[in-house]
Scaffold this motif. Sequence first.
Motif: not given
Length: 268
Positions: A50-57
């Motif tokens: 939601r905040v960090f886009g495509a980074l690992p989640r």
Amino acid sequence: MTNIVNVVVYGSAGRMGQAVVRAVLESKQARLAAALVRPGSGLAEEPLDRVFGALPRDVDFSTSLDPDVPCDVLVDFSGPNSFDAALALALQRRAAFVSGTTGLHEEQHAALQNAARTIPVLWAANFSLGVAMLLRMARRVAATFPDWDCDILEMHHSRKQDAPSGTALILGQAIAEGHGARFEDKAVFTRHGQIGPRKLGEIGFASLRGGDIVGEHTVIFATDSERLELTHRAGNRDIFARGALVAATWIAGRAAGIYSFDQVLAPE
Ligand code: NAD
């Protein structure tokens, strides 16, 4: 082989918290164990993208730390009102505590000293490597020219809550150390009206606020016909986040005690 450090970020939705989360997600030495947000935050239980886009989640934002989540280091950039809760959580989990929160009261600094009997603690008003060097230089100039006047000028964004900045205060402390004086006896925070001439050894502060300036500090040493100005300008918050992450990986696994950011740097 070095162990991957499990980092919990306290205040992870804030300006600094987000920069730290990003730095941890990009690091090979650290792993984001949890991203904590304030109770009632709209981000609670939301995925990080939601905040960090495509980074690992594989981590969601959360308002509390699950007991099963590993925590080697808790990194706090949440502000003075939530600082006590952040420190209490680090103590409860016996995790190292790295904090960049400024505007702390005396009792909160005392609480850091107390906590250091149980856990490793590193608090720094400024996690920039350039500022760490500025501190060393300011201390040295003050020790070399004790009779030069010295004032500190800082400018920050218009939303900053505390003044002077925490960095300006530790610069003042470094200068007082260089002078062999007590900071409390020499600091002058306001000048207004018929104040008379400057006293030898006083350390003056001026705080400017405006726009989106991340942080600028100038230490001015002045004597007759000569002036030396040492300036640091922070371009963005990532520099502090990087420094905090360097501190977090450095402190993980160390013995209980108080550590300084200067210790993390190469020796002089
Ligand atoms: P900010 O207001 O953007 O962020 C603070 C965040 O903490 C907010 O998202 C808030 O919701 C969250 N928070 C509050 N209570 C919480 C709780 N109980 N649990 C979890 N999260 C909680 O502020 P900022 O600009 O990121 O600055 C934060 C602090 O860091 C300030 O004290 C600032 O002066 C300091 N700072 C230090 C450095 C440094 O290098 N040491 C650099 C920049 C800022």
